[in-house]
Design an enzyme around this catalytic site. Sequence first.
Site, PDB file in Angstrom:
ATOM      1  N   TYR A 162      43.769  70.606  51.980  1.00 50.99           N
ATOM      2  CA  TYR A 162      44.294  70.700  50.614  1.00 50.99           C
ATOM      3  C   TYR A 162      43.328  70.027  49.633  1.00 50.99           C
ATOM      4  O   TYR A 162      43.006  70.589  48.581  1.00 50.99           O
ATOM      5  CB  TYR A 162      45.679  70.052  50.548  1.00 50.99           C
ATOM      6  CG  TYR A 162      46.359  70.137  49.197  1.00 50.99           C
ATOM      7  CD1 TYR A 162      46.580  71.366  48.580  1.00 50.99           C
ATOM      8  CD2 TYR A 162      46.793  68.986  48.542  1.00 50.99           C
ATOM      9  CE1 TYR A 162      47.218  71.442  47.338  1.00 50.99           C
ATOM     10  CE2 TYR A 162      47.433  69.057  47.313  1.00 50.99           C
ATOM     11  CZ  TYR A 162      47.645  70.282  46.711  1.00 50.99           C
ATOM     12  OH  TYR A 162      48.270  70.355  45.486  1.00 50.99           O
ATOM     13  N   SER A 213      44.906  68.977  40.973  1.00 47.98           N
ATOM     14  CA  SER A 213      45.712  67.901  41.560  1.00 47.98           C
ATOM     15  C   SER A 213      44.841  66.658  41.603  1.00 47.98           C
ATOM     16  O   SER A 213      43.607  66.763  41.595  1.00 47.98           O
ATOM     17  CB  SER A 213      46.109  68.280  42.991  1.00 47.98           C
ATOM     18  OG  SER A 213      46.647  67.165  43.673  1.00 47.98           O
TER      19      SER A 213
HETATM   20  P1  NDP Z   1      55.863  75.333  44.365  1.00 51.14           P
HETATM   21  O1  NDP Z   1      55.752  75.506  45.850  1.00 51.14           O
HETATM   22  O2  NDP Z   1      57.197  75.126  43.754  1.00 51.14           O
HETATM   23  O3  NDP Z   1      55.156  76.530  43.610  1.00 51.14           O
HETATM   24  C1  NDP Z   1      54.096  77.274  44.117  1.00 51.14           C
HETATM   25  C2  NDP Z   1      54.102  78.599  43.405  1.00 51.14           C
HETATM   26  O4  NDP Z   1      52.959  79.337  43.801  1.00 51.14           O
HETATM   27  C3  NDP Z   1      55.314  79.439  43.726  1.00 51.14           C
HETATM   28  O5  NDP Z   1      55.829  79.983  42.534  1.00 51.14           O
HETATM   29  C4  NDP Z   1      54.781  80.527  44.626  1.00 51.14           C
HETATM   30  O6  NDP Z   1      55.540  81.710  44.389  1.00 51.14           O
HETATM   31  C5  NDP Z   1      53.368  80.659  44.091  1.00 51.14           C
HETATM   32  N1  NDP Z   1      52.468  81.259  45.059  1.00 51.14           N
HETATM   33  C6  NDP Z   1      52.130  80.814  46.278  1.00 51.14           C
HETATM   34  N2  NDP Z   1      51.303  81.665  46.882  1.00 51.14           N
HETATM   35  C7  NDP Z   1      51.104  82.693  46.008  1.00 51.14           C
HETATM   36  C8  NDP Z   1      50.375  83.907  46.066  1.00 51.14           C
HETATM   37  N3  NDP Z   1      49.656  84.255  47.148  1.00 51.14           N
HETATM   38  N4  NDP Z   1      50.402  84.727  44.991  1.00 51.14           N
HETATM   39  C9  NDP Z   1      51.121  84.395  43.897  1.00 51.14           C
HETATM   40  N5  NDP Z   1      51.846  83.284  43.786  1.00 51.14           N
HETATM   41  C10 NDP Z   1      51.839  82.432  44.844  1.00 51.14           C
HETATM   42  O7  NDP Z   1      54.914  74.079  44.055  1.00 51.14           O
HETATM   43  P2  NDP Z   1      54.617  73.241  42.729  1.00 51.14           P
HETATM   44  O8  NDP Z   1      55.253  73.803  41.545  1.00 51.14           O
HETATM   45  O9  NDP Z   1      54.867  71.832  43.097  1.00 51.14           O
HETATM   46  O10 NDP Z   1      53.030  73.423  42.644  1.00 51.14           O
HETATM   47  C11 NDP Z   1      52.407  74.277  41.723  1.00 51.14           C
HETATM   48  C12 NDP Z   1      50.928  73.958  41.666  1.00 51.14           C
HETATM   49  O11 NDP Z   1      50.760  72.566  41.372  1.00 51.14           O
HETATM   50  C13 NDP Z   1      50.170  74.206  42.971  1.00 51.14           C
HETATM   51  O12 NDP Z   1      48.886  74.703  42.673  1.00 51.14           O
HETATM   52  C14 NDP Z   1      50.067  72.797  43.569  1.00 51.14           C
HETATM   53  O13 NDP Z   1      48.979  72.693  44.445  1.00 51.14           O
HETATM   54  C15 NDP Z   1      49.918  71.963  42.314  1.00 51.14           C
HETATM   55  N6  NDP Z   1      50.291  70.553  42.437  1.00 51.14           N
HETATM   56  C16 NDP Z   1      51.533  70.180  42.903  1.00 51.14           C
HETATM   57  C17 NDP Z   1      51.844  68.839  43.015  1.00 51.14           C
HETATM   58  C18 NDP Z   1      53.138  68.355  43.582  1.00 51.14           C
HETATM   59  O14 NDP Z   1      53.219  67.174  43.963  1.00 51.14           O
HETATM   60  N7  NDP Z   1      54.190  69.164  43.634  1.00 51.14           N
HETATM   61  C19 NDP Z   1      50.886  67.793  42.615  1.00 51.14           C
HETATM   62  C20 NDP Z   1      49.646  68.302  42.094  1.00 51.14           C
HETATM   63  C21 NDP Z   1      49.367  69.623  42.015  1.00 51.14           C
HETATM   64  P3  NDP Z   1      55.830  82.875  45.444  1.00 51.14           P
HETATM   65  O15 NDP Z   1      56.082  82.215  46.766  1.00 51.14           O
HETATM   66  O16 NDP Z   1      57.046  83.545  44.861  1.00 51.14           O
HETATM   67  O17 NDP Z   1      54.628  83.730  45.418  1.00 51.14           O
END
Ligand code: NDP
Length: 245
Positions: free
Chosen positions: A144, A131
């Site tokens: 974060y 990020s």
């Molecule tokens: P989401 O919340 O939509 O996606 C997060 C995903 O991570 C979900 O599919 C969730 O699935 C999975 N997840 C969380 N915890 C676990 C775990 N313990 N084991 C396996 N899977 C896990 O967020 P985004 O798509 O927006 O974000 C995805 C990535 O991008 C993250 O790393 C975030 O930090 C990064 N990011 C996001 C930004 C934004 O503005 N949205 C900007 C920059 C980076 P489930 O709950 O089913 O396990």
Amino acid sequence: MRKTAVVTGASSGIGEATARRLAAEGFNVVAAARRRERLDKLADEVQGIRPVTLDVTSQESVDALVASLERCDVLVNDAGGALGLEPVASALLEDWQRMYDTNVLGSLRMTQALLPLLIGSGDGVLLMLTSTAGLTSYEGGGGYCAAKHAQTSMTETLRLELVGQPVRVVEIAPGMVRTEEFALTRFRGDATAAARVYEGVPDPLSADDVADAIVWSVTRPAHVNIDRLVIRPRAQAAQHKVHRV
Ligand code: NDP
């Protein structure tokens, strides 16, 4: 021979969009996350996707996923996210622990477990979804930003340690991306607070914009390493410089 890509966090947002795009590019995609029903739905919709239940905070769960694989050409470490926006002075220790365990140690567990297959493929790509919070700090972002800085540092270290091996180490660092759940998770289900993040921003990035950058990065020729790609919406010139109407 179809290549295999493992995408963590594939049940929503950027991970799901990446799984869709990689499948469209002809990869066998292992779509992994905790919420199996969402992965099953995705796999029903898109050919070439295999759903796997995964919790990146559990070594057992990571090992079980890896044991089910015959090959792995691409690993997308996407699982992660933010919890809370409290200042450091009053932040919750358990939020920091969870963010570190998911974003940093989760990526470490997956990386350690899959490196042998990635290297064995002869042209592996290890991609870290970090990020811009991993490059700059902001008020309320303490835990974060610390976790994403750690992930960025791990990525840089890996690239140094793996030089000479047939594996590329790629970092994608997005700015503001409007996904359905990211801000909702951060604000513990408070939809009003979550909506405020994107209020007035003409066009934040979409999950698909980031997935496009990810797929482009991992499909360059084998000798081309995209070290770090920073991607923001036009309305965000820097972490604090966001144009709102
Ligand atoms: P989401 O919340 O939509 O996606 C997060 C995903 O991570 C979900 O599919 C969730 O699935 C999975 N997840 C969380 N915890 C676990 C775990 N313990 N084991 C396996 N899977 C896990 O967020 P985004 O798509 O927006 O974000 C995805 C990535 O991008 C993250 O790393 C975030 O930090 C990064 N990011 C996001 C930004 C934004 O503005 N949205 C900007 C920059 C980076 P489930 O709950 O089913 O396990």
